[in-house]
Design a protein around this motif. Structure first.
Motif, mmCIF file in Angstrom:
data_model
loop_
_atom_site.group_PDB
_atom_site.id
_atom_site.type_symbol
_atom_site.label_atom_id
_atom_site.label_comp_id
_atom_site.label_asym_id
_atom_site.label_seq_id
_atom_site.Cartn_x
_atom_site.Cartn_y
_atom_site.Cartn_z
ATOM 1 N N ARG A 125 48.912 15.448 35.660
ATOM 2 C CA ARG A 125 47.731 15.516 36.520
ATOM 3 C C ARG A 125 47.268 16.965 36.592
ATOM 4 N N VAL A 126 45.958 17.165 36.648
ATOM 5 C CA VAL A 126 45.367 18.496 36.727
ATOM 6 C C VAL A 126 44.532 18.576 38.001
ATOM 7 N N LEU A 127 44.815 19.600 38.821
ATOM 8 C CA LEU A 127 44.082 19.792 40.068
ATOM 9 C C LEU A 127 43.595 21.240 40.151
ATOM 10 N N PRO A 128 42.439 21.464 40.800
ATOM 11 C CA PRO A 128 41.997 22.849 41.033
ATOM 12 C C PRO A 128 42.689 23.397 42.275
ATOM 13 N N MET A 129 42.892 24.706 42.341
ATOM 14 C CA MET A 129 43.492 25.249 43.560
ATOM 15 C C MET A 129 42.497 25.207 44.725
ATOM 16 N N SER A 130 41.202 25.148 44.391
ATOM 17 C CA SER A 130 40.146 24.992 45.390
ATOM 18 C C SER A 130 39.050 24.140 44.768
ATOM 19 N N ALA A 131 38.346 23.391 45.588
ATOM 20 C CA ALA A 131 37.250 22.564 45.084
ATOM 21 C C ALA A 131 35.961 23.370 44.928
ATOM 22 N N GLU A 132 36.003 24.668 45.237
ATOM 23 C CA GLU A 132 34.843 25.536 45.112
ATOM 24 C C GLU A 132 35.154 26.696 44.166
ATOM 25 N N PRO A 133 34.172 27.154 43.402
ATOM 26 C CA PRO A 133 34.396 28.345 42.567
ATOM 27 C C PRO A 133 34.698 29.547 43.453
ATOM 28 N N LEU A 134 35.667 30.350 43.039
ATOM 29 C CA LEU A 134 36.076 31.505 43.828
ATOM 30 C C LEU A 134 35.825 32.797 43.058
ATOM 31 N N GLU A 135 35.843 33.907 43.783
ATOM 32 C CA GLU A 135 35.613 35.221 43.176
ATOM 33 C C GLU A 135 36.800 36.131 43.465
ATOM 34 N N ILE A 136 37.303 36.783 42.420
ATOM 35 C CA ILE A 136 38.371 37.756 42.566
ATOM 36 C C ILE A 136 37.759 39.140 42.760
ATOM 37 N N VAL A 137 38.265 39.864 43.745
ATOM 38 C CA VAL A 137 37.832 41.238 44.005
ATOM 39 C C VAL A 137 39.048 42.136 43.876
ATOM 40 N N GLY A 138 38.952 43.160 43.041
ATOM 41 C CA GLY A 138 40.082 44.034 42.799
ATOM 42 C C GLY A 138 39.861 45.442 43.317
ATOM 43 N N GLN A 139 40.943 46.045 43.787
ATOM 44 C CA GLN A 139 40.945 47.459 44.143
ATOM 45 C C GLN A 139 41.628 48.192 42.996
ATOM 46 N N VAL A 140 40.888 49.073 42.316
ATOM 47 C CA VAL A 140 41.349 49.657 41.055
ATOM 48 C C VAL A 140 41.279 51.174 41.107
ATOM 49 N N SER A 141 42.361 51.814 40.668
ATOM 50 C CA SER A 141 42.378 53.270 40.559
ATOM 51 C C SER A 141 42.276 53.671 39.094
ATOM 52 N N GLY A 142 42.046 54.958 38.854
ATOM 53 C CA GLY A 142 41.994 55.463 37.492
ATOM 54 C C GLY A 142 40.664 55.301 36.804
ATOM 55 N N LEU A 143 39.611 54.949 37.543
ATOM 56 C CA LEU A 143 38.289 54.778 36.936
ATOM 57 C C LEU A 143 37.427 56.022 37.077
ATOM 58 N N ASP A 144 37.854 56.931 37.917
ATOM 59 C CA ASP A 144 37.088 58.163 38.175
ATOM 60 C C ASP A 144 37.805 59.323 37.504
ATOM 61 N N SER A 145 37.197 59.885 36.448
ATOM 62 C CA SER A 145 37.852 60.959 35.698
ATOM 63 C C SER A 145 38.069 62.203 36.554
ATOM 64 N N GLU A 146 37.212 62.434 37.545
ATOM 65 C CA GLU A 146 37.351 63.603 38.400
ATOM 66 C C GLU A 146 38.399 63.397 39.489
ATOM 67 N N ASP A 147 38.622 62.150 39.859
ATOM 68 C CA ASP A 147 39.609 61.845 40.904
ATOM 69 C C ASP A 147 40.339 60.560 40.501
ATOM 70 N N PRO A 148 41.346 60.657 39.620
ATOM 71 C CA PRO A 148 42.043 59.466 39.121
ATOM 72 C C PRO A 148 42.681 58.625 40.222
ATOM 73 N N ALA A 149 42.978 59.229 41.366
ATOM 74 C CA ALA A 149 43.613 58.476 42.448
ATOM 75 C C ALA A 149 42.606 57.684 43.277
ATOM 76 N N ALA A 150 41.310 57.951 43.068
ATOM 77 C CA ALA A 150 40.287 57.245 43.840
ATOM 78 C C ALA A 150 40.327 55.749 43.523
ATOM 79 N N VAL A 151 40.144 54.942 44.546
ATOM 80 C CA VAL A 151 40.194 53.478 44.391
ATOM 81 C C VAL A 151 38.779 52.927 44.487
ATOM 82 N N ARG A 152 38.424 52.138 43.488
ATOM 83 C CA ARG A 152 37.100 51.506 43.474
ATOM 84 C C ARG A 152 37.243 49.991 43.570
#
Length: 333
Positions: A125-152
């Motif tokens: 059997r195959v089930l969705p974890m939710s019956a609605e489409p969901l969106e993942i939001v990530g907190q990511v570091s290393g994207l700013d060359s001037e401040d690698p520790a900055a989180v976007r």
């Protein structure tokens, strides 16, 4: 050795869930896949945006795994087939279109997925974890060359999975419903609570594995269930998502996202674990025991061998196996 009275649930998405299902079906025929529904790329993303439906790609992968294990190799091949050319159908997978059609005709994603099982003649059997489409939001570091520790903050499964930075944390949201937490599929909650064993992983850690722990209803079910909980680790870290992660770091991140969750067993490929003692300690912090075995496919890099993984699963569950005690006997090697 297949055990007929074990109710198994496998949570994940994409190729990782396909690997788990292929192995679990060698352990028990009673298997339910609970699948992530946050994909926003490729054919799935197009159908999601154009029709407002659940993204079908990860669900399709689960059906293909079941069909292949049930001897329906043609169904599996057709479901995975993508149209070529440069027209409107280019890049769409047949299975995605079939599932999208069932979603629209039946109006209920669970009923549509159950009907797809019937049409394909698969026993899982195959089930969705939710019956609605969901969106993942990530907190990511290393994207700013001037401040690698900055989180976007970056949004969307594709953006998180392909980021050149280092993902620090993810959260899950229902688009267009600000402030409302993601709603778990009721049937998925029920099968987790009724399961004898629950498998989580392998797969893209931040976009296929952890999202199941970020749906409150599903998280609560995973904490409350009396099922044996087994975590299957990836063979190699993934650039961006888990680049540079040790096996035990994967467990630490899981704990950071779901501190109430306890697991009974952690399965890892012995050649992918530089320091078995560290992994054993990390597994113990989550309440479980590490099981190291030769579960990688020797002929296809980066892929689990379903027979070897099934053997390790049986031994982690105390079900024994053809070669007896293999994974437990190899622990720490």
């Amino acid at each position: 050795m297949v055990v007929n009275n074990v109710r198994a649930v496998a949570l994940g998405g994409g190729h990782g869930l396909h690997a788990t299902l292929s192995a679990v079906r060698r352990v028990t025929p009673d298997v339910t896949a609970v699948v992530t529904v946050a994909d926003d790329g490729g054919s799935s993303g197009r159908l999601r945006r154009e029709l407002g439906l659940l993204p079908p790609g990860d669900l399709r992968q689960a059906f293909a795994a079941f069909a292949a294990e049930d001897g329906g190799t043609l169904w599996a091949e057709v479901f995975q087939h993508r149209f070529g050319g440069d027209g409107a159908l280019a890049g769409h997978a047949v299975g995605n279109l079939l599932l999208a059609g069932l979603f629209e005709v039946l109006g209920d994603p669970v009923a549509a997925l159950d009907e797809a099982c019937r049409l394909m003649g698969v026993s899982g059997r195959v089930l969705p974890m939710s019956a609605e489409p969901l969106e993942i939001v990530g907190q990511v570091s290393g994207l700013d060359s001037e401040d690698p520790a900055a989180v976007r903050t970056i949004r969307g499964q594709v953006a998180v999975a392909s980021t050149p930075g280092q993902v620090q944390r993810v959260s899950l949201h229902t688009p267009g419903r600000s402030g409302r937490p993601p709603q778990a599929c009721a049937e998925a909650v029920d099968v987790v609570l009724a399961a004898d064993v629950v498998f989580l992983g392998p797969g893209s850690w931040f976009t296929s594995v952890l999202p199941h722990l970020l749906v409150p209803g599903l998280h609560d079910a995973l904490v409350r269930t009396a099922a044996t909980k087994v975590l299957v680790l990836n063979l190699v870290p993934q650039p961006g998502e888990t680049g540079g992660f040790s096996p035990e770091r994967h467990l630490d991140v899981l704990f950071e996202h779901a501190p109430d969750l306890r697991v009974d067993a952690v399965i890892a490929d012995r050649d992918s674990v530089p320091d078995p003692a560290n992994l054993r300690r990390a597994a113990e912090r989550l309440g479980g025991r590490a099981h190291l075995g030769a579960v990688a496919d020797p002929e296809v890099a980066g892929r689990h061998d379903p027979d070897a993984l099934a053997l390790c699963m049986r031994e982690a569950l105390g079900l024994g196996g053809e070669h007896g005690g293999g994974a437990k006997g190899r622990e720490g090697q």
